[in-house]
Enzyme design. Sequence first.
Site, PDB file in Angstrom:
ATOM      1  CB  CYS A 168     -42.276  10.074 -25.983  1.00 39.25           C
ATOM      2  SG  CYS A 168     -43.019  11.581 -26.616  1.00 39.25           S
ATOM      3  CG  HIS A 308     -37.603  10.032 -22.210  1.00 40.88           C
ATOM      4  ND1 HIS A 308     -38.037   9.481 -23.393  1.00 40.88           N
ATOM      5  CD2 HIS A 308     -38.382  11.128 -21.991  1.00 40.88           C
ATOM      6  CE1 HIS A 308     -39.052  10.195 -23.867  1.00 40.88           C
ATOM      7  NE2 HIS A 308     -39.272  11.209 -23.040  1.00 40.88           N
ATOM      8  CD  GLU A 318     -34.239  10.071 -18.124  1.00 39.90           C
ATOM      9  OE1 GLU A 318     -33.981   8.905 -18.499  1.00 39.90           O
ATOM     10  OE2 GLU A 318     -34.441  11.010 -18.933  1.00 39.90           O
ATOM     11  CE  LYS A 339     -36.058  11.039 -26.648  1.00 45.79           C
ATOM     12  NZ  LYS A 339     -35.592   9.986 -25.721  1.00 45.79           N
ATOM     13  CG  HIS A 344     -38.570  13.328 -28.471  1.00 48.36           C
ATOM     14  ND1 HIS A 344     -38.670  11.956 -28.604  1.00 48.36           N
ATOM     15  CD2 HIS A 344     -39.353  13.651 -27.401  1.00 48.36           C
ATOM     16  CE1 HIS A 344     -39.465  11.475 -27.658  1.00 48.36           C
ATOM     17  NE2 HIS A 344     -39.890  12.494 -26.919  1.00 48.36           N
ATOM     18  CG  PHE A 403     -47.164  13.984 -23.963  1.00 51.47           C
ATOM     19  CD1 PHE A 403     -45.945  14.311 -23.391  1.00 51.47           C
ATOM     20  CD2 PHE A 403     -47.692  14.853 -24.910  1.00 51.47           C
ATOM     21  CE1 PHE A 403     -45.270  15.481 -23.744  1.00 51.47           C
ATOM     22  CE2 PHE A 403     -47.024  16.021 -25.271  1.00 51.47           C
ATOM     23  CZ  PHE A 403     -45.820  16.335 -24.697  1.00 51.47           C
TER      24      PHE A 403
END
Length: 416
Positions: A168, A308, A318, A339, A344, A403
């Site tokens: 991502c 994010h 975050e 998002k 996403h 990831f």
Amino acid sequence: MNGMIPKKRVVVTGLGLVTPLGIGVEPTWEALCAGVSGAGKITHFDASEFPVQIAAEVKGFDPAQYIDKKEIKKMDTFIHFAIAASQMAMDDSGIKISEEMKDRIGVYVGSGMGGLPAIENSFLTLIEKGPRKVTPFFVPMSIINLASGQIGIRFGLRGPNSSAVTACATGNTCIGDSYRIIQRGDADAMLAGGTEATICRLAVAGFASSRALSTRNDDPARASRPFDLERDGFLMGEGAGILMLEELEFAKARGARIYAEIIGYGTTSDAYHITSPPEDGSGAVKCMKLALKENQIDPRQVGYVNAHATSTFADKIETRALKTTFGEYARELPVSSTKSMTGHLLGAAGGAEAIFSILAMVRGVLPPTINLENPDPECDLDYIPNKARPKKISIALSNSFGFGGVNATLVFKKYE
């Protein structure tokens, strides 16, 4: 300078978007500022037996507007999206590429998962009809670097051609690496960003079985809810975000209109877990600090953060990372997660969100975080809840985390 070559300055001159909110920059931006959700029931396949039946699909996209009809079948959808967004970015930049320019212009477009629908469909063909029925284009349809490869072929761009795959964080990595390529003088311009089209049975089943996705099947528009206490997973999206990056003097020499300058890029690894960041968000902190340190940017100069934040448990991590990075100023700093509207976009997220960050500066409007109805007490910053906010800013920061523990941060400055 001790004989060191000074780093070249890098600017953004063209933008291209294919998103669940619209085909093109203007329709996407209008929907984003209006707080529209791109979510809905999955239509790409029959999802009635799946635990997750919702996604943010691209609607009304016709690849024949960008690609010769005979070529369309030789590519998977992630390549279609990448070519379309690249064409938009090229057109938007107004660049007229001469033969001698072609050796100095490159492409760096990545994807998190590449041609997964092609892999799924080709495997079914193999099982049901035998090996002779598998398309000879299966391999180039599915390999991730074929997005960059096809763009390079289409426009005759012979400069550096590559694809990052950092899950991502892919879009940010591709833009950041392209920035470095131009900085050190290896190219004059780069098409850079990310693309993704993996709303298929295999991907939805895989993400659903790992319990990463929202199961709010009866209310898709409210499924993606970053920072909200009732968030229950991310909403899969698809699309592409591609930027035309140019060396400043190269852009000025051709009279280009310049949106923004890239003034920082940081990338780190958590080296912690395949999907979870460490509780203190230390990898993200180091990443943001690296990006800010590059041009000695005072954190208080940052006027907006495109987070994010995916609508998972990690949103609170975050938040912690932002507090550590920005200190007391974090309380005043507007942050949003787009998002909440696009879903996403996986490997395309960074490309699209870089564009949103740039437009926030250029247009003087900060996009909202929609569906923020019951804030998580651990997510207590200014997330621009539910309504866009008019505000003039000159520096924006965009985060992408992937990831494998990859972190990538970009910092943009409005070009004056």
